[in-house]
Design an enzyme around this catalytic site. Structure first.
Site, PDB file in Angstrom:
ATOM      1  N   LYS A 154      63.527  59.105  22.022  1.00  0.00           N
ATOM      2  CA  LYS A 154      64.869  58.585  21.746  1.00  0.00           C
ATOM      3  C   LYS A 154      65.439  59.145  20.431  1.00  0.00           C
ATOM      4  O   LYS A 154      64.699  59.729  19.625  1.00  0.00           O
ATOM      5  CB  LYS A 154      64.804  57.052  21.712  1.00  0.00           C
ATOM      6  CG  LYS A 154      64.439  56.414  23.065  1.00  0.00           C
ATOM      7  CD  LYS A 154      64.504  54.889  22.986  1.00  0.00           C
ATOM      8  CE  LYS A 154      64.205  54.245  24.334  1.00  0.00           C
ATOM      9  NZ  LYS A 154      64.345  52.751  24.256  1.00  0.00           N
TER      10      LYS A 154
ATOM     11  N   TYR B  13      70.531  53.411  32.372  1.00  0.00           N
ATOM     12  CA  TYR B  13      70.124  52.028  32.085  1.00  0.00           C
ATOM     13  C   TYR B  13      70.890  51.011  32.934  1.00  0.00           C
ATOM     14  O   TYR B  13      71.013  49.853  32.540  1.00  0.00           O
ATOM     15  CB  TYR B  13      70.318  51.732  30.599  1.00  0.00           C
ATOM     16  CG  TYR B  13      69.173  52.212  29.717  1.00  0.00           C
ATOM     17  CD1 TYR B  13      67.877  51.716  29.893  1.00  0.00           C
ATOM     18  CD2 TYR B  13      69.382  53.134  28.704  1.00  0.00           C
ATOM     19  CE1 TYR B  13      66.833  52.132  29.083  1.00  0.00           C
ATOM     20  CE2 TYR B  13      68.333  53.555  27.881  1.00  0.00           C
ATOM     21  CZ  TYR B  13      67.065  53.047  28.081  1.00  0.00           C
ATOM     22  OH  TYR B  13      66.025  53.449  27.277  1.00  0.00           O
TER      23      TYR B  13
ATOM     24  N   PHE C  93      72.544  43.388  25.231  1.00  0.00           N
ATOM     25  CA  PHE C  93      72.373  44.569  24.376  1.00  0.00           C
ATOM     26  C   PHE C  93      72.797  45.865  25.061  1.00  0.00           C
ATOM     27  O   PHE C  93      72.630  46.947  24.486  1.00  0.00           O
ATOM     28  CB  PHE C  93      70.916  44.675  23.903  1.00  0.00           C
ATOM     29  CG  PHE C  93      69.881  44.692  25.006  1.00  0.00           C
ATOM     30  CD1 PHE C  93      69.607  45.864  25.713  1.00  0.00           C
ATOM     31  CD2 PHE C  93      69.169  43.544  25.330  1.00  0.00           C
ATOM     32  CE1 PHE C  93      68.664  45.892  26.722  1.00  0.00           C
ATOM     33  CE2 PHE C  93      68.206  43.571  26.348  1.00  0.00           C
ATOM     34  CZ  PHE C  93      67.961  44.748  27.042  1.00  0.00           C
TER      35      PHE C  93
ATOM     36  N   ARG D  57      52.815  53.657  29.508  1.00  0.00           N
ATOM     37  CA  ARG D  57      53.234  52.346  28.988  1.00  0.00           C
ATOM     38  C   ARG D  57      52.234  51.842  27.952  1.00  0.00           C
ATOM     39  O   ARG D  57      52.614  51.266  26.940  1.00  0.00           O
ATOM     40  CB  ARG D  57      53.381  51.328  30.131  1.00  0.00           C
ATOM     41  CG  ARG D  57      54.512  51.589  31.113  1.00  0.00           C
ATOM     42  CD  ARG D  57      55.907  51.496  30.548  1.00  0.00           C
ATOM     43  NE  ARG D  57      56.233  50.204  29.977  1.00  0.00           N
ATOM     44  CZ  ARG D  57      57.488  49.802  29.714  1.00  0.00           C
ATOM     45  NH1 ARG D  57      58.534  50.591  30.002  1.00  0.00           N
ATOM     46  NH2 ARG D  57      57.716  48.642  29.166  1.00  0.00           N
TER      47      ARG D  57
ATOM     48  N   THR E 228      57.893  46.692  23.729  1.00  0.00           N
ATOM     49  CA  THR E 228      59.288  47.058  23.470  1.00  0.00           C
ATOM     50  C   THR E 228      59.653  46.890  21.993  1.00  0.00           C
ATOM     51  O   THR E 228      60.308  47.757  21.407  1.00  0.00           O
ATOM     52  CB  THR E 228      60.225  46.177  24.335  1.00  0.00           C
ATOM     53  OG1 THR E 228      59.821  46.282  25.707  1.00  0.00           O
ATOM     54  CG2 THR E 228      61.669  46.604  24.190  1.00  0.00           C
TER      55      THR E 228
ATOM     56  N   ARG F  48      55.226  53.235  19.632  1.00  0.00           N
ATOM     57  CA  ARG F  48      56.286  52.389  19.068  1.00  0.00           C
ATOM     58  C   ARG F  48      55.848  51.741  17.750  1.00  0.00           C
ATOM     59  O   ARG F  48      56.662  51.564  16.847  1.00  0.00           O
ATOM     60  CB  ARG F  48      56.717  51.348  20.093  1.00  0.00           C
ATOM     61  CG  ARG F  48      57.624  51.983  21.159  1.00  0.00           C
ATOM     62  CD  ARG F  48      57.829  51.078  22.344  1.00  0.00           C
ATOM     63  NE  ARG F  48      58.979  51.480  23.145  1.00  0.00           N
ATOM     64  CZ  ARG F  48      59.279  50.929  24.320  1.00  0.00           C
ATOM     65  NH1 ARG F  48      58.516  49.979  24.820  1.00  0.00           N
ATOM     66  NH2 ARG F  48      60.341  51.355  24.990  1.00  0.00           N
TER      67      ARG F  48
ATOM     68  N   ASN G 244      63.424  52.165  19.421  1.00  0.00           N
ATOM     69  CA  ASN G 244      61.970  52.000  19.523  1.00  0.00           C
ATOM     70  C   ASN G 244      61.267  53.291  19.974  1.00  0.00           C
ATOM     71  O   ASN G 244      60.239  53.252  20.646  1.00  0.00           O
ATOM     72  CB  ASN G 244      61.631  50.811  20.435  1.00  0.00           C
ATOM     73  CG  ASN G 244      62.234  50.952  21.823  1.00  0.00           C
ATOM     74  OD1 ASN G 244      62.853  51.965  22.133  1.00  0.00           O
ATOM     75  ND2 ASN G 244      62.039  49.952  22.654  1.00  0.00           N
TER      76      ASN G 244
ATOM     77  N   HIS H 264      61.184  55.942  25.608  1.00  0.00           N
ATOM     78  CA  HIS H 264      61.326  55.281  26.911  1.00  0.00           C
ATOM     79  C   HIS H 264      60.172  55.728  27.793  1.00  0.00           C
ATOM     80  O   HIS H 264      59.712  56.868  27.698  1.00  0.00           O
ATOM     81  CB  HIS H 264      62.643  55.702  27.591  1.00  0.00           C
ATOM     82  CG  HIS H 264      62.690  55.299  29.043  1.00  0.00           C
ATOM     83  ND1 HIS H 264      63.060  54.025  29.422  1.00  0.00           N
ATOM     84  CD2 HIS H 264      62.343  55.963  30.178  1.00  0.00           C
ATOM     85  CE1 HIS H 264      62.945  53.943  30.755  1.00  0.00           C
ATOM     86  NE2 HIS H 264      62.528  55.097  31.232  1.00  0.00           N
TER      87      HIS H 264
ATOM     88  N   GLU I  28      64.061  57.840  38.111  1.00  0.00           N
ATOM     89  CA  GLU I  28      64.431  58.337  36.785  1.00  0.00           C
ATOM     90  C   GLU I  28      64.221  59.850  36.674  1.00  0.00           C
ATOM     91  O   GLU I  28      65.015  60.547  36.042  1.00  0.00           O
ATOM     92  CB  GLU I  28      63.628  57.596  35.712  1.00  0.00           C
ATOM     93  CG  GLU I  28      64.022  56.127  35.611  1.00  0.00           C
ATOM     94  CD  GLU I  28      63.214  55.349  34.584  1.00  0.00           C
ATOM     95  OE1 GLU I  28      63.488  54.145  34.427  1.00  0.00           O
ATOM     96  OE2 GLU I  28      62.309  55.932  33.942  1.00  0.00           O
TER      97      GLU I  28
HETATM   98  P1  IDP Z   1      61.151  48.911  27.747  1.00  0.00           P
HETATM   99  O1  IDP Z   1      61.839  50.134  27.160  1.00  0.00           O
HETATM  100  O2  IDP Z   1      59.948  48.492  26.940  1.00  0.00           O
HETATM  101  O3  IDP Z   1      60.855  49.053  29.216  1.00  0.00           O
HETATM  102  P2  IDP Z   1      63.384  47.191  28.511  1.00  0.00           P
HETATM  103  O4  IDP Z   1      63.327  45.694  28.557  1.00  0.00           O
HETATM  104  O5  IDP Z   1      63.404  47.929  29.801  1.00  0.00           O
HETATM  105  O6  IDP Z   1      62.173  47.690  27.573  1.00  0.00           O
HETATM  106  O7  IDP Z   1      64.669  47.554  27.653  1.00  0.00           O
HETATM  107  C1  IDP Z   1      65.178  48.878  27.660  1.00  0.00           C
HETATM  108  C2  IDP Z   1      65.528  49.249  26.236  1.00  0.00           C
HETATM  109  O8  IDP Z   1      66.573  48.392  25.775  1.00  0.00           O
HETATM  110  C3  IDP Z   1      64.414  49.047  25.201  1.00  0.00           C
HETATM  111  O9  IDP Z   1      63.496  50.118  25.157  1.00  0.00           O
HETATM  112  C4  IDP Z   1      65.195  48.929  23.921  1.00  0.00           C
HETATM  113  O10 IDP Z   1      65.637  50.212  23.447  1.00  0.00           O
HETATM  114  C5  IDP Z   1      66.416  48.129  24.386  1.00  0.00           C
HETATM  115  N1  IDP Z   1      66.214  46.690  24.217  1.00  0.00           N
HETATM  116  C6  IDP Z   1      65.399  45.874  24.938  1.00  0.00           C
HETATM  117  N2  IDP Z   1      65.482  44.601  24.516  1.00  0.00           N
HETATM  118  C7  IDP Z   1      66.394  44.612  23.501  1.00  0.00           C
HETATM  119  C8  IDP Z   1      66.925  43.578  22.651  1.00  0.00           C
HETATM  120  O11 IDP Z   1      66.570  42.391  22.750  1.00  0.00           O
HETATM  121  N3  IDP Z   1      67.836  43.979  21.713  1.00  0.00           N
HETATM  122  C9  IDP Z   1      68.255  45.277  21.582  1.00  0.00           C
HETATM  123  N4  IDP Z   1      67.786  46.264  22.366  1.00  0.00           N
HETATM  124  C10 IDP Z   1      66.857  45.940  23.307  1.00  0.00           C
HETATM  125 MG    MG Z   2      62.171  49.252  30.806  1.00  0.00          MG
END
Ligand code: IDP
Ligand code: MG
Length: 138
Positions: free
Chosen positions: A10, A50, A58, A86, A92, A103, A113, A116, A127
Site C-alpha cells: 500500500k 474495495y 471508512f 494472511r 488489520t 503489519r 497498514n 493487502h 482480485e
Molecule cells: P484486511 O485488509 O485485514 O482484510 P478489511 O476488514 O478487509 O481488513 O479492511 C480492508 C482495509 O480497510 C484494511 O486493510 C484497512 O486498510 C481498512 N480498514 C479496515 N478497518 C478499518 C477501520 O476501522 N478504520 C479505517 N480503515 C480500516
Molecule cells: Mg479484507
C-alpha cells in the site's frame, strides 16, 4: 496445495521504501511472485477493488488513501498462499498484529497498514482478475 493470492503493497509502505523488505518476506515464506506491477490507483479503481466495503464508514477514507500514492500489486503463488500470506501480514490493526508480521513491522495505522492480502481462494481469483490478465503471468 499450490495456490495464488493477490497482495498489494500500500501507499504508506511504498513511501517508506519498504517494497524490498516486504517482497523479501513474501519470497522467504515461499510466496513466489508470478506477476508484479507498480501503479497509481484511480479513485474509481480503488472503489471497485474495495466494493465489498462500500457500506463501511471508512470506505471513502480508505479509497482516498489507496490512491494517495503508488502501490505495488503482486500475484503470489505458493502452498496455501492465501492463508500463508494472511499469517505473514498480521491483523488489520498493526497495534494488534503479532510481532514480526508485516503489519506489525511496517503498518502505520489501521488504515495505512502496509499491505493487502486476499482473504479467501475465491476472492483471490476475483482480485487477481481485477488487475492482471493471464498473459502477464510468468
Ligand atoms: P484486511 O485488509 O485485514 O482484510 P478489511 O476488514 O478487509 O481488513 O479492511 C480492508 C482495509 O480497510 C484494511 O486493510 C484497512 O486498510 C481498512 N480498514 C479496515 N478497518 C478499518 C477501520 O476501522 N478504520 C479505517 N480503515 C480500516
Ligand atoms: Mg479484507
Amino acid at each position: 496445495m499450490a495456490e495464488r493470492t493477490l497482495a498489494i503493497i500500500k501507499p504508506d509502505a511504498v513511501a517508506k521504501h519498504a517494497i524490498g523488505d516486504i517482497t523479501r518476506r513474501y519470497e522467504e515464506a515461499g510466496l513466489h511472485p508470478k506477476a508484479i506491477r507498480m501503479m497509481r490507483l484511480s479513485k474509481a479503481s480503488a472503489e471497485g477493488f474495495y466494493a465489498v466495503h462500500r457500506e463501511r464508514p471508512f470506505f471513502n477514507d480508505l479509497t482516498t488513501y489507496m490512491c494517495s500514492g503508488p502501490v505495488v500489486v503482486l500475484v503470489l503463488e505458493g502452498v496455501d498462499a492465501v492463508k500463508t500470506n494472511r499469517d505473514l501480514m498480521g491483523a488489520t490493526d498493526p497495534k494488534k498484529a503479532d510481532a514480526g508480521t508485516i503489519r506489525a513491522v511496517h503498518g502505520a495505522s489501521i488504515e495505512a497498514n502496509a499491505v493487502h492480502g486476499s482473504d479467501s481462494v475465491d476472492n483471490a481469483q476475483i482480485e487477481i482478475r481485477y488487475f492482471f490478465s493471464e498473459s502477464e503471468f510468468s
